[in-house]
Design an enzyme around this catalytic site. Structure first.
Site, mmCIF file in Angstrom:
data_model
loop_
_atom_site.group_PDB
_atom_site.id
_atom_site.type_symbol
_atom_site.label_atom_id
_atom_site.label_comp_id
_atom_site.label_asym_id
_atom_site.label_seq_id
_atom_site.Cartn_x
_atom_site.Cartn_y
_atom_site.Cartn_z
ATOM 1 N N ASP A 105 0.908 -1.207 -0.075
ATOM 2 C CA ASP A 105 0.249 -0.082 0.049
ATOM 3 C C ASP A 105 0.880 1.156 0.174
ATOM 4 O O ASP A 105 1.326 1.730 -1.023
ATOM 5 C CB ASP A 105 -1.158 -0.239 1.239
ATOM 6 C CG ASP A 105 -2.070 0.764 1.074
ATOM 7 O OD1 ASP A 105 -1.779 1.861 0.437
ATOM 8 O OD2 ASP A 105 -2.908 1.168 2.090
ATOM 9 N N ASP A 161 -7.429 -9.581 6.044
ATOM 10 C CA ASP A 161 -8.549 -9.433 7.208
ATOM 11 C C ASP A 161 -9.229 -8.123 7.173
ATOM 12 O O ASP A 161 -8.514 -7.160 6.532
ATOM 13 C CB ASP A 161 -8.064 -9.769 8.260
ATOM 14 C CG ASP A 161 -7.057 -8.652 9.023
ATOM 15 O OD1 ASP A 161 -6.162 -8.399 8.298
ATOM 16 O OD2 ASP A 161 -7.334 -8.311 10.228
HETATM 17 P P1 5GP Z 1 1.822 -0.372 3.877
HETATM 18 O O1 5GP Z 1 2.888 -0.485 4.889
HETATM 19 O O2 5GP Z 1 2.450 -1.049 2.206
HETATM 20 O O3 5GP Z 1 1.300 0.833 3.901
HETATM 21 O O4 5GP Z 1 0.900 -1.535 3.916
HETATM 22 C C1 5GP Z 1 1.128 -2.970 4.024
HETATM 23 C C2 5GP Z 1 0.128 -3.685 4.967
HETATM 24 O O5 5GP Z 1 -0.911 -3.005 5.323
HETATM 25 C C3 5GP Z 1 -0.059 -5.038 4.452
HETATM 26 O O6 5GP Z 1 0.586 -5.785 4.691
HETATM 27 C C4 5GP Z 1 -1.373 -5.251 4.997
HETATM 28 O O7 5GP Z 1 -1.216 -5.950 6.190
HETATM 29 C C5 5GP Z 1 -2.110 -4.010 5.305
HETATM 30 N N1 5GP Z 1 -3.022 -3.214 4.360
HETATM 31 C C6 5GP Z 1 -2.968 -2.702 3.369
HETATM 32 N N2 5GP Z 1 -4.007 -2.357 2.774
HETATM 33 C C7 5GP Z 1 -4.799 -3.528 2.828
HETATM 34 C C8 5GP Z 1 -6.165 -3.769 2.487
HETATM 35 O O8 5GP Z 1 -6.826 -3.537 1.753
HETATM 36 N N3 5GP Z 1 -6.511 -4.927 3.256
HETATM 37 C C9 5GP Z 1 -5.896 -5.651 4.201
HETATM 38 N N4 5GP Z 1 -6.721 -6.602 4.637
HETATM 39 N N5 5GP Z 1 -4.781 -5.123 4.617
HETATM 40 C C10 5GP Z 1 -4.088 -4.021 4.006
#
Ligand code: 5GP
Ligand code: MG
Length: 181
Positions: A105, A161
């Protein structure tokens, strides 16, 4: 197909996911042919199903280890803070490490993880990520193997989740916004 009233729309069904994983595994098997052993670092909990289906298709020698990272709250997200809830069992020094993650994300989680693993002097470090949210990039992080680009909505299923629910759905689906708003 098992559905749920909280689900708005299925984005990736099981066959679509598994067909793409076939291709990712082929690529990984090809790229690592000359390497004696790879160490798969799977990020819990979200990547557990992806890891399992991916590794059934990896034919080169490997071991798998797990690391659990905290999901940030709204505030810690802004500060980029990620916490290690459970660390690896095996040392990674001089290992060829492939990180297996569910979603990219903001990229902060992977950035944090890469920093930790690099500080432990790995031999090489690559990333395999099942989904990346559309329009989200992080110049610090390169995804070596990417499954799918998905819309920037909250998704659940196939390991992912919402408040620990819907993780075991066999597909990836968009949650109804009213569920998480
Ligand atoms: P980042 O650090 O890249 O912003 O986010 C990564 C983490 O956020 C992922 O490993 C996941 O656990 C969580 N995450 C981000 N977007 C989503 C989503 O749409 N659904 C879920 N279930 N988890 C998400
Ligand atoms: Mg995660």
């Amino acid at each position: 197909m098992r559905s749920h009233p909280d689900i708005k729309k299925i984005l990736l069904d099981e066959n679509t996911i598994l067909n793409r994983i076939d291709k990712l595994a082929e690529q990984i098997n090809d790229d690592y042919t000359d390497i004696e052993n790879i160490m798969i670092v799977s990020i819990l909990k979200g990547a557990f199903m992806f890891t399992s289906d991916l590794l059934k298709r990896i034919t080169i020698p490997h071991i798998v280890d797990f690391m659990a990272l905290s999901t940030y709250g709204a505030e810690s997200r802004a500060s980029g803070e990620v916490r290690v809830i459970m660390d690896l069992r095996h040392p990674v020094q001089n290992q060829h490490v492939l990180i297996v993650e569910d979603i990219f994300d903001s990229g902060l989680t992977l950035q944090f993880l890469e920093r930790i693993l690099q500080s432990r002097n790995v031999a090489s470090l690559k990333t395999c990520v099942l989904t990346q949210k559309e329009g989200k990039k992080n110049p610090e992080i390169k995804i070596d193997y990417l499954g799918f680009t998905i819309p920037d909505v909250w998704v659940v299923g196939y390991g992912l989740d919402y408040a620990d629910k819907h993780r075991t759905l066999p597909y990836i689906a968009e949650l109804k916004p009213e569920v998480y708003h």
